[in-house]
Structures are given as C-alpha cells and as structure tokens.
Design an enzyme around this catalytic site. Structure first.
Site, PDB file in Angstrom:
ATOM      1  N   PHE A   1     -51.195  18.005 -25.960  1.00 35.37           N
ATOM      2  CA  PHE A   1     -51.716  17.076 -24.955  1.00 35.37           C
ATOM      3  C   PHE A   1     -51.011  15.731 -24.966  1.00 35.37           C
ATOM      4  O   PHE A   1     -51.013  15.025 -23.958  1.00 35.37           O
ATOM      5  CB  PHE A   1     -53.219  16.849 -25.190  1.00 35.37           C
TER       6      PHE A   1
ATOM      7  N   LYS B   1     -47.165  27.116 -21.403  1.00 40.77           N
ATOM      8  CA  LYS B   1     -48.607  27.105 -21.632  1.00 40.77           C
ATOM      9  C   LYS B   1     -48.939  25.685 -22.104  1.00 40.77           C
ATOM     10  O   LYS B   1     -48.872  25.373 -23.280  1.00 40.77           O
ATOM     11  CB  LYS B   1     -49.002  28.143 -22.685  1.00 40.77           C
TER      12      LYS B   1
ATOM     13  N   GLU C   1     -54.711  22.202 -22.286  1.00 38.31           N
ATOM     14  CA  GLU C   1     -55.775  22.224 -21.289  1.00 38.31           C
ATOM     15  C   GLU C   1     -56.301  20.820 -20.987  1.00 38.31           C
ATOM     16  O   GLU C   1     -57.026  20.629 -20.011  1.00 38.31           O
ATOM     17  CB  GLU C   1     -56.952  23.084 -21.774  1.00 38.31           C
ATOM     18  N   ARG C   2     -55.952  19.838 -21.831  1.00 40.17           N
ATOM     19  CA  ARG C   2     -56.474  18.477 -21.662  1.00 40.17           C
ATOM     20  C   ARG C   2     -55.842  17.747 -20.480  1.00 40.17           C
ATOM     21  O   ARG C   2     -56.500  16.964 -19.804  1.00 40.17           O
ATOM     22  CB  ARG C   2     -56.237  17.657 -22.932  1.00 40.17           C
TER      23      ARG C   2
ATOM     24  N   SER D   1     -50.337  20.825 -34.100  1.00 44.53           N
ATOM     25  CA  SER D   1     -50.761  20.544 -35.469  1.00 44.53           C
ATOM     26  C   SER D   1     -50.142  21.537 -36.447  1.00 44.53           C
ATOM     27  O   SER D   1     -49.746  22.645 -36.066  1.00 44.53           O
ATOM     28  CB  SER D   1     -52.288  20.611 -35.580  1.00 44.53           C
TER      29      SER D   1
ATOM     30  N   CYS E   1     -46.805  12.392 -32.714  1.00 44.94           N
ATOM     31  CA  CYS E   1     -46.409  13.006 -33.983  1.00 44.94           C
ATOM     32  C   CYS E   1     -45.376  12.145 -34.712  1.00 44.94           C
ATOM     33  O   CYS E   1     -45.105  12.368 -35.886  1.00 44.94           O
ATOM     34  CB  CYS E   1     -45.877  14.421 -33.770  1.00 44.94           C
TER      35      CYS E   1
ATOM     36  N   GLU F   1     -53.816  13.857 -41.121  1.00 41.62           N
ATOM     37  CA  GLU F   1     -53.180  13.284 -39.941  1.00 41.62           C
ATOM     38  C   GLU F   1     -54.295  12.803 -39.016  1.00 41.62           C
ATOM     39  O   GLU F   1     -55.018  13.607 -38.422  1.00 41.62           O
ATOM     40  CB  GLU F   1     -52.295  14.308 -39.228  1.00 41.62           C
TER      41      GLU F   1
END
Length: 498
Positions: free
Chosen positions: A150, A174, A177-178, A227, A282, A383
C-alpha cells in the site's frame, strides 16, 4: 452509494465474476470512498489465460515496437502526474508533494526500460573451436506477477511492470487493497500507449488471489514487496511451485550520527526520513544511532523539527505529513510506543494523542521521538511502519556498526559524518544492501538495482536496474557450426574440446 473499483483484465475494465467486495477508505477522514471488487478463482484463471496468450505474441514483437510503447507510456504517466497523485493521497494519505515524488521515481524506471535494446544485447564468440561459434541472448520468462504494498501504489508497480514488459513478458499486477485506484489508472495509460491487450492486467484480491498467483502453473515469475513474514511465505510457496521469485521484505533502518557530523543537516534529514509519508516506507529511518557526544545535541535538534511538522490532510498545500493507512495500523503503533514508555524509554516527542481539527475520524499519529531505547524493546525489535524515531545511544562507531550488523534486517542504513575514514569504514563493514553517506534514504537510481540483505530480501535478485533485466529473462546459449559440404564432419565419440 460509493463507487465500485473493478479489475482490468484483457484490455478492459471488468467487474469479474467474484461477488465479494472490500471498502476503501480515505485515511484523513476515516470515511469509505469506494468498494473494491475482489477476484475469485475464475477471475484469476481468466487473467492468467489472457496473460499467457498475450505473452506468446508480445515476446516476439520487435524491440523497436516495444520501446515505442514504453516511450508513449512514459509521456502519458508524466502528463497524468497530478491525477495519479490525487488518487494516491485520497487512498493512502501521504501529502500531494510526496505522492508526486513517488511517481517521479517510477518515471525513472520507465526511462531506464526504454533503453531495453541496449540492455538485451547478447554476447558472441567467434571460432571458439574449429568452425564453431557460440552466442548467447536472453528471452522473457512468459507470465509474471507483481504483488505490491500500500505504501507506494504507483512507484512499486513501476519498479516491476516496465522492466517485465520491456523484456517481453506479460505482467499481472495484484496491488494492495488499501489504495487500488492509481494502479487502475496505470492500466488505462498502458492501453492508451498501445500495449496489446493482456500484457498488463490488474487483479484485485486478498490472500486467496495471492495464493492463486503463487501456485498457478502458467505463472512463471513472482515479484513481491511487503513485510518480511509475507515475503518469506511468498518465496517459499512460489519457489516450491517452480517459479522464479524476488521477494523484498521489511526493514529496521539505522542512521549513525557521529559527533563530527553537521548536526543541523543530520537532524533535518533524520526528521524527513523518519516522518515523511508518516514513516510508512521500507526505507524510512526508524533508528537513530547516536554516537558519544552527539546524542544530547541530535535528540534536541530532532525534537525541535518533529514538533514543527505540519500534520494535515495531504491535500492541503502546506501539509508535511498525513495520516497512517488504517485504524489497525494506528493502534499497533500506539501499542508499541506505550510499551517502550512502560519499559523505561524517554518520550521526547509524543504523537499518540494528536487530533487534526476537522478530521477527528482520520487515522492520525503525530511525529514521535523516543530516546534511551534498548535493543530488547519492541520499539526496536519490530518494524513499526509509522512516524516513530527511536534513539539508541552507543559509545563509538564500532559499537554502532555491531548494533546494525546484529539486527536481522539489512535493507538500508546511513551514516552522518564529516570523516571520509569513518564513512569508508562504515560502508565496508555494515551487512546491509543499501548504504547512504550523509544521505538518509539511499534508494538507488533506476540504472542501479534496489534490494537489501538478510531478512529484507528472499531470492537472489534485486529489483529494477540490471538485476531486474536479469530477473525477468533467462539466458540461452547457442553453439553453432556451418560446415563446408566438402569437409569431414569431425564427429567423435570423445567429448569435443577443440
């Protein structure tokens, strides 16, 4: 009634056959802005079948025609920066200037991919043995998929898709979804650029869709950013099913601040790297490693900058930081901060109770600075992925390097110093994939490759740049002889050597 966000399959926007939906929120207001349609197994199979068919012809199209599409796509993305940025801010929450920045970095990768004829040049060796030549070239994998996070709904897809498409593959995205709207606009821009149907598709879904891509026999490669636990799962599952995988995981990025550093410059960059995009990067600096006498001064200077940050709806012109992505993310960040305080860390700046007037239902966490953090605290071990900078104090550079090297992550790191000797020792000693020297976010330019070490990367190929070309292609070597009809064949039962 909220608008529906559909898939983009085989050159057209479509509702698909799946009947499940999921709400999309504006994080600044907390309101539902759209309903996202989620794919079912039939939608997945339709998408992969379209990609497989498209890959067969796209991989044979001339490099000249491929680059023509890429150049046109680059111009279209550049012309739609404002529209893309507005979609990012509305669904992610980052400020408009930051959204435009991520699109700019994506454009760099498109520009790199426009040079694909040069990047795919093979090698030729003449007369390796009598009358025998050897040459090599690279061919596309076929159907590849990108599973993206996201936090960069445009940049990360553009790290993958231009490289995959330029090298002759069909690409299935893909996205998260956010914030799915910006990826849908990218799909429409690819079509406007003249890309054949099925070469770039967008399929929305959750774990079921991800697992389908990881295990589908007609998907040849998987690129993932997210993640570390999911990256490891993606790598293990897709590899088990015979796919090539690059899976980029999480991070705990440290920045060492030496006493000889320009501390005002260091504080400026630490604040920007920790709190930009609400820390949801990240490559965010989440740990300041203060060396010796630098500690008191750097904490005070970062405190001043954190308190001055304008936290607002990202659409406001002077906004410097927006909300975090979901209520669950906010709750997790607050939990970790509270655990650090309970364990004895010092709260220098506390953003837990931030309220933005007029946006009381938004998902807000203010800039937070925590000093005297130990390596046992969850604020250090996890994290956080929020606007939280923790400060760990060490005696010298050697202790700082040992701290970084003992961390399980190895994505990015930085040092602030005016000493070339310190910088050189640091860059050679840290077990981290991307290193900044007086640069807090050492994200490589498009013609180098992005990727970490240790638990920040699963698979052996970094993303975009030269390693991206290598990932999306496989080598083929041809050994060729064209004997004169009057010559003996030279055939032998021995292994030939000359």
């Amino acid at each position: 009634m909220n608008q529906a966000i559909n898939h983009f399959i085989d050159g057209a926007e479509t509702t698909g056959e799946g009947d499940r939906t999921q709400p999309v929120y504006n994080p600044a207001t907390g309101q539902v802005s759209a309903e996202l349609r989620l794919a079912n197994e039939a939608d997945l199979n339709t998408t992969v079948a379209a990609a497989k068919k498209a890959a067969e012809s796209w991989g044979d199209i001339s490099l000249a025609k491929r680059t023509g599409v890429l150049f046109k796509f680059r111009e279209l993305v550049a012309a739609h920066v404002d529209e893309l940025a507005e979609l990012i801010t509305a669904e992610h929450g980052k400020v408009l200037s930051d959204a435009k920045g991520e699109i700019g970095r994506g454009l760099e990768v498109i520009e790199f991919a426009c040079g694909i004829p040069q990047l795919l040049k093979g090698d030729y060796s003449d007369q390796v043995s009598t009358g025998i030549d050897v040459f090599s070239f690279r061919e596309p994998l076929g159907v590849v998929a990108g599973i993206t996070p996201f936090n960069f709904p445009v940049m990360v897809p553009l790290w993958m898709a231009p490289m995959a498409i330029a090298t002759g593959n069909a690409f299935i995205l893909k996205p998260s979804e956010r914030d799915p709207s910006a990826p849908m606009l990218l799909a429409k821009l690819w079509k406007q650029a003249g890309l054949p149907d099925g070469v770039f598709q967008v399929l929305h879904g959750g774990k079921e869709t991800v697992d389908g891509l990881l295990t589908h026999p007609d998907v040849d490669g998987i690129s993932f950013v997210g993640s570390t636990p999911i990256a490891q799962y993606v790598h293990e599952t897709a590899t088990k099913h015979g796919k090539r995988v690059q899976a980029l995981g999480g991070a705990k990025n440290h920045a060492i601040v030496m006493p000889d550093a320009d501390l005002d410059n260091a504080a400026d960059h630490l604040a920007a790297a920790a709190f930009g995009s609400a820390g949801e990067r990240c490559m965010a600096i989440s740990v300041a490693v203060a060396v010796g006498d630098a500690a008191e001064l750097i904490v005070k200077k970062v405190q001043e900058r954190a308190l001055a940050i304008k936290v607002k709806n990202g659409t406001e012109p002077d906004a410097e930081m927006g909300p975090v992505i979901t209520p669950a993310s906010k709750e997790r960040i607050l939990r970790i901060v509270t655990e650090a305080e309970t364990a004895g860390a010092a709260m220098v700046v506390d953003g837990r109770d931030l309220v933005v007037p007029g946006h009381e239902d938004g998902f807000w966490v203010g800039p937070t600075v925590i000093d005297h953090v130990s390596t046992e605290m969850t604020a250090y071990t996890e994290e956080i992925f929020g606007p939280v900078l923790v400060v760990v104090r060490v005696a010298d550079l050697e202790e700082g390097i040992a701290l970084i090297n003992s961390n399980p992550y190895g994505n990015g790191t930085a040092i602030f110093t005016s000493s070339g000797a310190n910088a050189r020792k640091f860059q050679r000693s840290v077990t981290v994939g991307m290193v900044g020297i007086n640069v807090p976010l050492p994200v490589p330019v498009a013609y180098h490759s992005f990727g970490g070490w240790k638990n920040s990367l699963f698979g052996d190929k970094h993303i975009y740049g030269p390693e991206g070309v290598s990932f999306y292609t496989r080598g083929k070597v041809i050994t060729s002889r064209w004997p004169e009809p009057t010559h003996a064949s030279g055939a032998s039962y021995n292994f030939p050597s000359n």
